[in-house]
Motif scaffolding. Structure first.
Motif, PDB file in Angstrom:
ATOM      1  N   UNK A  43       2.177 -10.028   3.262  1.00 30.50           N
ATOM      2  CA  UNK A  43       0.762  -9.808   2.959  1.00 30.50           C
ATOM      3  C   UNK A  43       0.583  -8.669   1.953  1.00 30.50           C
ATOM      4  N   UNK A  44       0.084  -8.978   0.760  1.00 27.22           N
ATOM      5  CA  UNK A  44      -0.203  -7.905  -0.205  1.00 27.22           C
ATOM      6  C   UNK A  44      -1.493  -7.181   0.154  1.00 27.22           C
ATOM      7  N   UNK A  45      -1.565  -5.911  -0.220  1.00 33.21           N
ATOM      8  CA  UNK A  45      -2.800  -5.159  -0.019  1.00 33.21           C
ATOM      9  C   UNK A  45      -2.984  -4.148  -1.145  1.00 33.21           C
ATOM     10  N   UNK A  46      -4.194  -3.621  -1.216  1.00 29.86           N
ATOM     11  CA  UNK A  46      -4.505  -2.657  -2.270  1.00 29.86           C
ATOM     12  C   UNK A  46      -5.408  -1.572  -1.716  1.00 29.86           C
ATOM     13  N   UNK A  47      -5.089  -0.331  -2.051  1.00 24.79           N
ATOM     14  CA  UNK A  47      -5.959   0.789  -1.702  1.00 24.79           C
ATOM     15  C   UNK A  47      -6.468   1.318  -3.043  1.00 24.79           C
ATOM     16  N   UNK A  48      -7.571   0.733  -3.512  1.00 26.61           N
ATOM     17  CA  UNK A  48      -8.033   0.984  -4.888  1.00 26.61           C
ATOM     18  C   UNK A  48      -8.360   2.460  -5.112  1.00 26.61           C
ATOM     19  N   UNK A  49      -8.929   3.089  -4.104  1.00 24.63           N
ATOM     20  CA  UNK A  49      -9.362   4.474  -4.261  1.00 24.63           C
ATOM     21  C   UNK A  49      -8.192   5.409  -4.575  1.00 24.63           C
ATOM     22  N   UNK A  50      -6.999   5.062  -4.081  1.00 21.51           N
ATOM     23  CA  UNK A  50      -5.818   5.902  -4.306  1.00 21.51           C
ATOM     24  C   UNK A  50      -4.845   5.278  -5.312  1.00 21.51           C
ATOM     25  N   UNK A  51      -5.250   4.198  -5.980  1.00 14.57           N
ATOM     26  CA  UNK A  51      -4.366   3.495  -6.932  1.00 14.57           C
ATOM     27  C   UNK A  51      -3.055   3.054  -6.284  1.00 14.57           C
ATOM     28  N   UNK A  52      -3.155   2.614  -5.042  1.00 16.64           N
ATOM     29  CA  UNK A  52      -1.951   2.189  -4.325  1.00 16.64           C
ATOM     30  C   UNK A  52      -1.962   0.677  -4.138  1.00 16.64           C
ATOM     31  N   UNK A  53      -0.773   0.095  -4.234  1.00 17.75           N
ATOM     32  CA  UNK A  53      -0.610  -1.316  -3.906  1.00 17.75           C
ATOM     33  C   UNK A  53       0.564  -1.441  -2.984  1.00 17.75           C
ATOM     34  N   UNK A  54       0.563  -2.492  -2.179  1.00 17.52           N
ATOM     35  CA  UNK A  54       1.698  -2.639  -1.279  1.00 17.52           C
ATOM     36  C   UNK A  54       1.791  -4.025  -0.700  1.00 17.52           C
ATOM     37  N   UNK A  55       2.774  -4.175   0.193  1.00 14.64           N
ATOM     38  CA  UNK A  55       2.996  -5.449   0.862  1.00 14.64           C
ATOM     39  C   UNK A  55       3.508  -5.149   2.262  1.00 14.64           C
ATOM     40  N   UNK A  56       3.099  -5.987   3.191  1.00 12.98           N
ATOM     41  CA  UNK A  56       3.633  -5.904   4.550  1.00 12.98           C
ATOM     42  C   UNK A  56       4.410  -7.187   4.818  1.00 12.98           C
ATOM     43  N   UNK A  57       5.637  -7.041   5.278  1.00  7.58           N
ATOM     44  CA  UNK A  57       6.471  -8.200   5.605  1.00  7.58           C
ATOM     45  C   UNK A  57       6.640  -8.271   7.118  1.00  7.58           C
ATOM     46  N   UNK A  58       6.469  -9.447   7.669  1.00  9.75           N
ATOM     47  CA  UNK A  58       6.717  -9.674   9.096  1.00  9.75           C
ATOM     48  C   UNK A  58       7.659 -10.846   9.241  1.00  9.75           C
ATOM     49  N   UNK A  59       8.798 -10.630   9.844  1.00  8.61           N
ATOM     50  CA  UNK A  59       9.743 -11.728  10.047  1.00  8.61           C
ATOM     51  C   UNK A  59      10.021 -11.916  11.535  1.00  8.61           C
ATOM     52  N   UNK A  60       9.812 -13.139  11.995  1.00  6.25           N
ATOM     53  CA  UNK A  60      10.122 -13.501  13.382  1.00  6.25           C
ATOM     54  C   UNK A  60      11.189 -14.588  13.390  1.00  6.25           C
ATOM     55  N   UNK A  61      10.772 -15.864  13.549  1.00  8.70           N
ATOM     56  CA  UNK A  61      11.756 -16.957  13.600  1.00  8.70           C
ATOM     57  C   UNK A  61      12.708 -17.002  12.398  1.00  8.70           C
ATOM     58  N   UNK A  62      12.239 -16.642  11.213  1.00 12.38           N
ATOM     59  CA  UNK A  62      13.110 -16.735  10.026  1.00 12.38           C
ATOM     60  C   UNK A  62      14.295 -15.775  10.142  1.00 12.38           C
ATOM     61  N   UNK A  63      14.022 -14.524  10.512  1.00 12.17           N
ATOM     62  CA  UNK A  63      15.129 -13.558  10.622  1.00 12.17           C
ATOM     63  C   UNK A  63      16.005 -13.895  11.832  1.00 12.17           C
TER      64      UNK A  63
END
Ligand SMILES: [Zn+2]
Length: 355
Positions: A43-63
């Motif tokens: 899941x990508x996300x953005x914190x525009x106020x701080x000029x930050x971008x990121x991603x959250x990875x969650x792995x269950x059955x795949x890993x």
């Protein structure tokens, strides 16, 4: 939380209005973070106020599917799980039609890790290691990623097919964790201040036939991408070998990036793995004050790209002599290192002489 998606994702966040013209003042859509987490997503996300971008990875059955299939010693599985999270994080961010391959080669007990992401959603992974040295590392309690990898390099390759240029980024492995390596890579090669957190753990459940183990993994990446590049300056990493009395190179880091790093440093491993804490709730927990915008999560699955046709083509690319030497008991057998699939060929099928 205020969610202000880009135009092309607008529909996802608002209910369609029966007559949009009737109300030109459509409110900015916002909603509470979703409570349920989706395993095997990025899941990508953005914190525009701080000029930050990121991603959250969650792995269950795949890993779990990948690590359980290999049955590597626990610290090797954990390290490969971290590499899987990192690869999913980086590979899913690329607009490519092809493969993103993360590969280590080093002199530690774990000689090689390979994780292969095929756009848009397939991952596979394997490790090569020295059994005795891993056992010795376990016995002496030196099973952190840096100790297992040792010194060498990590390569990240973008392969978009035989007619396209391959792109490869290299970074030295010097006894640090995969998180450290990722920071180093983005700082040196991309000049993007980056923080990465990776976590892998085994979940125990009480099954009817005794406890069952399942692997879970997760991670979060945060990058500082201000419009003015001079704001992205960060201090050099301490070289560690400067002569005494030499002042280390220091730079005043931008307040927004200082705040971003402070927030991500509070993330606990359990928060990255816990199935009851959704990716949206995690970023809301971290960034509700400056405000965070989330984007559509993309799915991932464990799937190997090997096939009988590929293996056949690979065998045919060897010399006649090599193929002849592969014949054992009247056949050539190949086992895929990623998924353990087994392929057998009669020598004549791949142009080898029968033994
Ligand atoms: Zn395979």
């Amino acid at each position: 939380m205020r969610v202000r998606p880009r135009n092309f994702e607008f529909k996802r966040y608002i209910k369609p209005m029966s007559n949009p013209q009737a109300n030109p003042q459509i409110a900015i859509p916002s909603r509470a973070p979703a409570a349920t987490t989706a395993d095997d997503t990025v899941m990508p996300f953005e914190v525009a106020k701080l000029d930050l971008r990121g991603r959250v990875v969650r792995l269950g059955p795949a890993v779990d599917e990948i690590l359980a299939r290999h049955a590597y010693p626990q610290p090797v599985a954990k390290l490969l799980g971290e590499a899987l999270v990192l690869t999913a994080m980086l590979g899913s961010a690329l607009k490519i039609d092809g493969r993103f391959i993360l590969q280590t080669q080093s002199d530690g007990p774990v000689r090689m890790l390979v994780v292969d992401f095929t756009a848009p959603d397939k991952v596979r992974a394997c490790a090569r290691f020295d059994k005795d040295r891993v056992a010795a590392a376990v016995a002496s309690g030196k099973t952190d990623g840096g100790a297992l990898l040792g010194k060498g390099h990590l390569a990240m390759t973008i392969d978009q097919g035989p007619d396209m240029n391959r792109y490869q980024g290299l970074v030295a492995l010097e006894g640090g964790s995969l998180e450290d390596v990722a920071h180093e890579y983005f700082l040196r090669s991309e000049q993007i201040p980056t923080r990465v957190r990776l976590a892998v753990a085994e979940e125990l459940r009480a099954g009817s036939d005794g406890p069952t183990h399942r692997w879970r993994a997760g991670g979060i990446m945060l990058q500082f991408l201000p419009k003015a590049p001079e704001r992205a300056r960060v201090a050099d990493l301490d070289p560690g070998d400067a002569p005494e009395g030499v002042e280390p190179h220091t730079v005043e880091e931008d307040d927004a990036w200082v705040e971003g790093q402070a927030l991500i440093s509070t993330v606990e491993d359990i928060e990255l793995i816990d199935p009851s804490l959704s990716s949206e709730r995690l970023v809301y927990r971290l960034f509700h004050e400056p405000g965070v915008r989330v984007f559509r999560a993309s799915p991932l699955r464990a799937e190997c790209s090997c096939s009988r046709d590929n293996v056949e083509a690979m065998l045919k690319s060897f010399s006649q002599d090599d193929r002849d030497h592969m014949v054992e008991d009247g056949k050539i057998s190949v086992t895929c290192e990623f998924c353990s699939a087994h392929y057998q060929f009669a020598p004549g099928e791949v142009g080898a002489s029968p033994s």
